[in-house]
Enzyme design. Structure first.
Site, PDB file in Angstrom:
ATOM      1  N   TRP A  10       0.896  -1.308  -0.191  1.00 29.94           N
ATOM      2  CA  TRP A  10       0.005  -0.403  -0.213  1.00 29.94           C
ATOM      3  C   TRP A  10       0.644   1.223  -0.086  1.00 29.94           C
ATOM      4  O   TRP A  10       0.406   2.560  -0.268  1.00 29.94           O
ATOM      5  CB  TRP A  10      -1.269  -0.199   1.198  1.00 29.94           C
ATOM      6  CG  TRP A  10      -1.600  -0.949   1.415  1.00 29.94           C
ATOM      7  CD1 TRP A  10      -1.849  -2.371   0.095  1.00 29.94           C
ATOM      8  CD2 TRP A  10      -2.542  -1.308   1.988  1.00 29.94           C
ATOM      9  NE1 TRP A  10      -3.073  -2.679   0.386  1.00 29.94           N
ATOM     10  CE2 TRP A  10      -3.879  -2.836   2.093  1.00 29.94           C
ATOM     11  CE3 TRP A  10      -3.013  -0.927   3.624  1.00 29.94           C
ATOM     12  CZ2 TRP A  10      -4.901  -3.156   2.552  1.00 29.94           C
ATOM     13  CZ3 TRP A  10      -4.470  -1.364   4.027  1.00 29.94           C
ATOM     14  CH2 TRP A  10      -4.923  -2.640   3.574  1.00 29.94           C
ATOM     15  N   LYS A  11       2.525   0.680   0.140  1.00 27.11           N
ATOM     16  CA  LYS A  11       2.948   1.646   0.347  1.00 27.11           C
ATOM     17  C   LYS A  11       2.624   3.701   1.418  1.00 27.11           C
ATOM     18  O   LYS A  11       1.812   3.144   2.515  1.00 27.11           O
ATOM     19  CB  LYS A  11       3.243   2.906  -1.422  1.00 27.11           C
ATOM     20  CG  LYS A  11       3.317   1.621  -2.583  1.00 27.11           C
ATOM     21  CD  LYS A  11       3.739   2.117  -3.558  1.00 27.11           C
ATOM     22  CE  LYS A  11       4.798   0.837  -4.973  1.00 27.11           C
ATOM     23  NZ  LYS A  11       4.756   1.176  -6.079  1.00 27.11           N
ATOM     24  N   HIS A  97      13.516  -2.356  -1.025  1.00 28.01           N
ATOM     25  CA  HIS A  97      11.903  -1.823  -1.790  1.00 28.01           C
ATOM     26  C   HIS A  97      12.909  -0.857  -3.284  1.00 28.01           C
ATOM     27  O   HIS A  97      13.566  -0.555  -2.346  1.00 28.01           O
ATOM     28  CB  HIS A  97      11.044  -1.286  -2.006  1.00 28.01           C
ATOM     29  CG  HIS A  97       9.701  -1.383  -3.076  1.00 28.01           C
ATOM     30  ND1 HIS A  97       9.577  -0.192  -3.682  1.00 28.01           N
ATOM     31  CD2 HIS A  97       8.649  -1.709  -3.765  1.00 28.01           C
ATOM     32  CE1 HIS A  97       9.151   0.003  -4.641  1.00 28.01           C
ATOM     33  NE2 HIS A  97       8.152  -0.993  -4.434  1.00 28.01           N
ATOM     34  N   GLU A  99      11.565   2.130  -4.187  1.00 23.23           N
ATOM     35  CA  GLU A  99      11.861   2.913  -3.572  1.00 23.23           C
ATOM     36  C   GLU A  99      12.647   3.707  -2.188  1.00 23.23           C
ATOM     37  O   GLU A  99      13.056   5.099  -2.269  1.00 23.23           O
ATOM     38  CB  GLU A  99      10.207   3.681  -3.201  1.00 23.23           C
ATOM     39  CG  GLU A  99       9.061   3.259  -4.894  1.00 23.23           C
ATOM     40  CD  GLU A  99       8.012   3.094  -4.547  1.00 23.23           C
ATOM     41  OE1 GLU A  99       7.330   2.796  -3.681  1.00 23.23           O
ATOM     42  OE2 GLU A  99       7.596   2.771  -5.809  1.00 23.23           O
ATOM     43  N   GLU A 169      11.258  -6.091  -9.553  1.00 21.72           N
ATOM     44  CA  GLU A 169      10.866  -5.405  -9.821  1.00 21.72           C
ATOM     45  C   GLU A 169      11.422  -4.488 -10.849  1.00 21.72           C
ATOM     46  O   GLU A 169      11.836  -4.059 -10.069  1.00 21.72           O
ATOM     47  CB  GLU A 169       9.967  -4.650  -8.991  1.00 21.72           C
ATOM     48  CG  GLU A 169       8.825  -5.392  -7.630  1.00 21.72           C
ATOM     49  CD  GLU A 169       8.300  -4.562  -6.484  1.00 21.72           C
ATOM     50  OE1 GLU A 169       7.264  -5.399  -6.683  1.00 21.72           O
ATOM     51  OE2 GLU A 169       8.778  -3.967  -5.740  1.00 21.72           O
ATOM     52  N   SER A 214       2.825  -2.564 -12.235  1.00 19.09           N
ATOM     53  CA  SER A 214       2.210  -2.527 -13.182  1.00 19.09           C
ATOM     54  C   SER A 214       1.079  -3.691 -13.041  1.00 19.09           C
ATOM     55  O   SER A 214       0.695  -3.599 -14.407  1.00 19.09           O
ATOM     56  CB  SER A 214       2.685  -1.530 -14.093  1.00 19.09           C
ATOM     57  OG  SER A 214       2.900  -0.009 -13.895  1.00 19.09           O
TER      58      SER A 214
HETATM   59  P1  PGA Z   1       2.797  -0.801  -9.216  1.00 17.67           P
HETATM   60  O1  PGA Z   1       4.320  -1.045  -7.728  1.00 17.67           O
HETATM   61  O2  PGA Z   1       2.324  -2.357  -8.575  1.00 17.67           O
HETATM   62  O3  PGA Z   1       2.112   0.083  -8.255  1.00 17.67           O
HETATM   63  O4  PGA Z   1       3.973  -0.767  -9.792  1.00 17.67           O
HETATM   64  C1  PGA Z   1       4.514  -2.093  -7.371  1.00 17.67           C
HETATM   65  C2  PGA Z   1       5.436  -2.243  -5.959  1.00 17.67           C
HETATM   66  O5  PGA Z   1       6.139  -1.471  -6.217  1.00 17.67           O
HETATM   67  O6  PGA Z   1       5.873  -3.287  -5.556  1.00 17.67           O
END
Ligand code: PGA
Length: 258
Positions: A10-11, A97, A99, A169, A214
């Site tokens: 969910w970030k 991750h 990010e 990812e 995505s």
């Molecule tokens: P996303 O993110 O499905 O919005 O591309 C995936 C993730 O960062 O784990």
């Protein structure tokens, strides 16, 4: 049976009310499924862990955290330890991750400390790896994955090999709406499985390798049907309860059809 894990990341998105609504909707759907042969995971922000735990407790839905610190406690202002997460019945922890790598300077060495700490607490790390667009275009995808795995898994014993989840990812597919094609994803997943087999000197057929970037109801069928894809780490689509539940249902059908 093919192992399948559908994980929602969910970030930094939900507030208390939104988190509860989302968890309740998905739980309602899952409870009505005649069979659940897949694992379902929700990774809310830290501040929603307790309330989501209260909702999914004793159900088929597991709880995960999006990050952790590798020390059990101490003067690390703003950080959350595994000791704290364990108390909230967290089963999985996302580690490394892209990010966190990109915006918070997490290196492969820090990520390796976290993977080890998560295993020490008897939780399951979801180690995220993946190349940027620039790296893919320069034909460096497998070099990047190799470095991330070499350092990320350094010192992890053979006994732990099937307690680790890897999430492939590709950075260029995260949050962009453009997922990797099923061929690109399968190629990377197969490469990762071979790597793990060599690294641990064990059959890696049982290791869960998730695809992330995505994934949504319209492309999950094709991605999840690939031989070496064992589920998804889903960001955007996991915030939409109907979309996330649709992906769960499709994953369940794929497992049943095999
Ligand atoms: P996303 O993110 O499905 O919005 O591309 C995936 C993730 O960062 O784990």
């Amino acid at each position: 049976m093919k192992k399948m894990l559908i994980a929602g990341n969910w970030k930094m998105n939900t507030n208390l009310f939104e988190a509860q609504k989302l968890a309740e909707y998905v739980l309602g759907g899952v409870k009505n499924m005649p069979k659940v042969n897949i694992e379902i995971l929700m990774c809310p922000p830290y501040t929603n862990l307790q309330s989501v735990r209260d909702i999914v407790e004793n159900s088929a839905i597991y709880l995960g955290a999006q990050n952790c610190h590798y020390e059990p406690k101490g003067a690390y202002t703003g950080e959350i330890s595994l000791r704290m997460l364990k108390q909230l019945d967290v089963s999985y922890v996302i580690v490394g991750h892209s990010e966190r790598r990109q915006y918070f300077g997490e290196t492969d060495e820090i990520i390796n400390k976290k993977v080890k700490a998560v295993l020490e607490y008897d939780l399951t790390p979801i180690l995220c790896i993946g190349e940027t667009l620039q790296e893919r275009e320069a034909d460096k995808t497998f070099d990047v994955l190799k470095t991330q795995l070499d350092i990320g898994l350094d010192g992890i014993s053979k006994e732990s090999y099937d307690r680790i989840v890897i999430a492939y990812e590709p950075v260029w597919a995260i949050g962009t709406g453009v997922s990797a094609s099923s061929e690109q994803a399968q190629e990377a997943h197969k490469w990762i499985r071979n790597y793990l087999e060599n690294y641990f000197q064990e059959k890696a057929a049982d290791i869960i390798i998730l695809y992330g970037g995505s994934m949504k109801p319209s492309n999950c069928q094709e991605l999840l049907s690939q031989e070496d894809i064992n589920g998804g780490l889903i960001g955007g689509a996991s915030l939409d309860p109907e979309s996330f539940f649709e992906i769960i249902q499709k994953a369940q059908k794929i497992v049943e059809s095999l």
